[in-house]
Design an enzyme around this catalytic site. Structure first.
Site, PDB file in Angstrom:
ATOM      1  N   ASP A  11       0.861  -1.178   0.000  1.00 29.52           N
ATOM      2  CA  ASP A  11       0.000   0.000   0.000  1.00 29.52           C
ATOM      3  C   ASP A  11       0.900   1.232   0.000  1.00 29.52           C
ATOM      4  OD1 ASP A  11      -1.910   1.889   0.366  1.00 29.52           O
ATOM      5  OD2 ASP A  11      -2.575   1.212   2.338  1.00 29.52           O
ATOM      6  N   ASP A 113      -3.265   2.305  -5.839  1.00 35.00           N
ATOM      7  CA  ASP A 113      -2.088   2.354  -4.967  1.00 35.00           C
ATOM      8  C   ASP A 113      -1.980   1.138  -4.046  1.00 35.00           C
ATOM      9  OD1 ASP A 113      -4.265   2.947  -3.440  1.00 35.00           O
ATOM     10  OD2 ASP A 113      -3.332   4.568  -2.321  1.00 35.00           O
ATOM     11  N   GLU A 114      -2.680   0.078  -4.381  1.00 37.24           N
ATOM     12  CA  GLU A 114      -2.635  -1.116  -3.529  1.00 37.24           C
ATOM     13  C   GLU A 114      -2.535  -2.371  -4.390  1.00 37.24           C
ATOM     14  OE1 GLU A 114      -5.488  -1.705  -0.092  1.00 37.24           O
ATOM     15  OE2 GLU A 114      -6.222   0.169  -0.948  1.00 37.24           O
TER      16      GLU A 114
END
Lengths: 419, 364
Positions: A11, A113-114
């Site tokens: 993350d 973003d993960e």
């Protein structure tokens, strides 16, 4: 120790802000946005932009994601606000993914973003999981310039929970034997799958922590939450069995773009420009993903905050900006009461998607090769030189951005079904 | 009223008029069948968009009329033994007797039943039921299901230049069925596709006549024992002639059955929901039918007579199959212009039918 299964959750810390900060540092800025109170949020000039991401110093002022900008400014007068930059995020996302693939072939994009990595079986090549997680984290920091949290666990759920423990630039584990000590003391709202609606329900049952939920009687949960209760309890006990897929993002249903404009719109001419500007981004994304849409929806909200929407199914699926824009204008015309109604927020959305590789021709909506070439050419110019590099003459001196809209959240629906 | 009638005759009439009875209506009387004993026994169902009146030979003992709940009436008659049935009304009730069985059920007042209006005959077209039936069959599949464009949910019936045509189009394909007609009035109406499919079921495959009568915003179909009144759809039907190319680059003659079978096979692997097309590659006197999808691919050759250039083009196989299925001929003519232009299916001789199908553009 080699475990039966090991999953990483990666993350990016304050993703949009970190990426912006890194970009600025690489382009000669001496100020690291991450070290000062700063946020990424709408247009700095506009009245109603919201906070998309905050820096850790900004968090200390109590600024929250989703908060309107003026409220954030009241909490912190020196707040630095930077606008979002969609193409930069896509670039960083891709760079991150490329690096993750060095650690395991099995990477699942979870949002922009993960990501999850199936580390099971990689031990023989990459060595101990926790050591590898540290290496991963450090490589991202050193090679890409931003920081990530890596959560390590026996399944996706626990890996994700571990990734949230403390930030930034950390590696945490959450193994089955650590659930009671690391996860159970957390407030129940922190558990994946417990959101705004479920938290108060659980709190009314005197379930305050994840541990309370893990030990709650089945019957009570079933009575108040139906079958979801059992699922949540299993989550609280750290049970989750889904695979890390190459890409388990649910198929995209639609692409939308909406914006609160910095003035009250009360002329048809301005409204059309706003619609065109929103449509430009929708269609760029549609073409980028290789899809065509058949259903166009337009939503508006006026100055008394009343909102409504209309939609139209076109005769054939298309990815043509002009065609979708025309339809959007017609829908707006159907809804708008005239200059007495001042519009503050516009939204354009397309759905009923099909592959652009195979486009069913229509008798009623002839295919226009020249329009297609125009779209493709504009896309290529904008991709290379930025969205503002070429604009339609109608926007000259209009005060309206020729391409509005930001991050394609819908490309990355955060709630993919991991549990 | 009192009438005596053979069970099968009555049941046939009920089944026919039931097509026009609403399943769920705001007024109970609209869920009923109107029954009238005059010279013969007349049954009527009417849902305003469509009205069907049917006459059956019966022994009329006493004239009169009543309305009976359609579903129950139908079920009762269906289950009665194959014998004479007596229907008698008294005090708003209907007594249905057949051999040892007696039903006594509530009726509704015939006075308040909305019968289809009497009409004036503006224009009349007469043709055989069998021909009309085939023409509907050849066009019905291309009717649009999209209520956004109401006009396309209907079939255009047009008489012109000594012929009559039915035309349906849904935006992606078009079906035209034509016949020669000696002397008839000029008529141009658009009839809801839903009603046409009911009419199709009532028409028989014979030389018996059907009179088509246009009257105001209605069109009536008159047969020996049955009269159907349908609403027409207002508005201007597309100028469909404009969609038909006047010349072609590639024209092939091929066996219809062979082509249809081959398309059916090719579409086995191109699952419908992802909209994978079937590709046709005309090269010399050969047509290669191939499809590629996630599951795999297929390929086969068909011998054709090519009267033009070579071409590669993609289609939704269903659109081609739908058209091929309703063609009675062994051999057909298939014409194209380009990868994004329509394909036309014609008979080798004459103009009895024309199917126009838009291709799927395949990104290079």
């Amino acid at each position: 120790m080699v475990r039966e299964r090991t999953v990483f959750h990666v993350d990016v810390n304050s993703a949009y802000l970190s990426w912006e900060a890194v970009w600025r540092l690489q382009h000669g800025s001496t100020l690291d946005l991450r070290t000062i109170p700063s946020v990424v949020g709408g247009d700095a000039e506009s009245r109603h932009g919201i906070v998309l991401t905050k820096s850790i110093p900004a968090k200390k002022f109590g600024i929250q994601t989703g908060e309107v900008l003026w409220q954030a400014r009241q909490k912190c007068p020196n707040l630095v606000v930077v606008p979002p930059n969609y193409s930069l995020y896509m670039m960083c996302h891709q760079a991150l993914l490329d690096l993750l693939h060095d650690f395991s072939p099995n990477v699942q994009v979870f949002s922009i973003d993960e990501a999850f990595i199936e580390y099971t079986g990689s031990e023989s090549v990459q060595g101990d999981a926790v050591a590898a997680a540290y290496r991963l984290k450090d490589r991202i920091r050193n090679e890409l310039g931003f920081t990530v949290n890596v959560g390590v666990g026996p399944n996706k759920l626990l890996a994700k929970m571990a990734g949230e423990f403390s930030k930034p630039d950390k590696v945490h584990t959450c193994w089955p034997e650590e659930i009671a000590s690391k996860m159970w003391p957390l407030p129940v709202g922190e558990l994946f799958g417990v959101g705004r609606a479920t938290t108060p329900k659980l709190q009314r049952l005197n379930i305050m922590t994840i541990g309370d939920l893990a030990n709650a009687p089945d019957e009570m949960l079933a009575r108040h939450l139906k079958s979801y209760g059992a699922l949540l309890k299993a989550s609280a006990q750290g049970q989750e069995f889904s695979d890390v897929g190459p890409d388990f993002r649910p198929p995209m249903k639609g692409i939308g773009n909406s914006s609160t404009i910095p003035f009250d719109c009360d002329t048809l001419q301005e409204a059309k420009l706003v619609l065109l500007s929103l449509t430009e981004m929708v269609c760029m994304r549609l073409r980028q993903t290789g899809l065509c849409a058949r259903l166009v929806s337009v939503s508006i909200r006026n100055s008394s905050m009343n909102g409504r929407g209309h939609q139209h199914r076109m005769d054939a699926a298309t990815d043509n900006t002009f065609r979708i824009y025309e339809t959007a204008c017609r829908l707006f015309g159907e809804m708008w009461q005239g200059p007495s109604e001042k519009i503050r927020n516009f939204g354009v959305r397309v759905s009923d998607l099909s592959l652009a590789d195979f486009m069913q021709m229509s008798i009623l909506q002839p295919y226009d090769e020249r329009k297609k070439r125009l779209d493709d050419t504009l896309d290529r110019i904008r991709f290379r030189y930025g969205t503002q590099s070429v604009q339609r003459a109608a926007f000259l001196a209009s005060g309206i951005a020729p391409v509005m809209g930001g991050v394609p959240e819908e490309n990355f629906p955060v709630m993919s079904n991991i549990v | 009223m009192k009438a005596i009638i053979q069970k099968q005759q009555l049941l046939d009439a009920i089944v026919m008029v039931q097509k026009a009875v609403m399943q769920k209506a705001t007024l109970p009387i609209l869920e009923g069948i109107y029954l009238e004993a005059g010279e013969q026994l007349t049954l009527v169902g009417n849902c305003f968009d469509l009205g069907i009146a049917c006459t059956a030979d019966a022994d009329i003992r006493e004239k009169g009329a009543i309305v009976i709940q359609a579903r129950m009436f139908g079920e009762i008659i269906r289950r009665l033994p194959d014998a004479l049935i007596s229907i008698e009304t008294a005090n708003g009730k209907v007594k249905i007797e057949c051999m040892n069985t007696v039903f006594d059920i509530k009726g509704m007042d015939a006075e308040s039943y909305p019968l289809p209006p009497a009409y004036q005959e503006d224009t009349v077209v007469t043709l055989s039921q069998g021909t009309f039936r085939e023409m509907i069959h050849q066009t019905l599949f291309a009717v649009s299901q999209d209520d956004n464009r109401r006009i396309m949910t209907g079939i255009l019936l047009e008489t012109k230049d000594g012929g009559m045509s039915l035309v349906a189009l849904d935006g992606f394909r078009m079906a035209v069925s034509r016949m020669l007609l000696k002397q008839n009035d000029a008529m141009r109406v658009v009839i809801p596709g839903r009603n046409m499919s009911e009419i199709l079921k009532i028409l028989n495959n014979s030389e018996e006549e059907v009179r088509i009568v246009k009257t105001g915003s209605m069109v009536a179909f008159e047969m020996k024992n049955c009269r159907i009144v349908s609403k027409t759809i207002d508005g201007e039907f597309m100028n469909y002639h404009g969609y038909i190319p006047t010349q072609y680059e590639t024209v092939v003659v091929l066996n219809r059955r062979e082509f249809e079978d081959s398309l059916e096979r090719a579409s086995l692997i191109s699952s419908d929901d992802r909209r994978y097309p079937v590709r046709l590659h005309v090269t010399g006197d050969q047509m290669i039918v191939f499809s590629t999808a996630e599951m795999g691919s297929s390929k086969e050759n068909i011998g054709v007579r090519n009267e033009g250039g070579d071409l590669q083009i993609g289609f939704n196989p269903k659109f081609l199959i739908d058209a091929l299925k309703v063609i009675p001929d062994d051999n057909i003519k298939l014409s194209f212009n380009s990868q994004i232009g329509p394909a036309i299916i014609n008979p080798i001789e004459g103009e009895r039918y024309l199917f126009l199908i838009l291709p799927v553009r395949i990104k290079a």
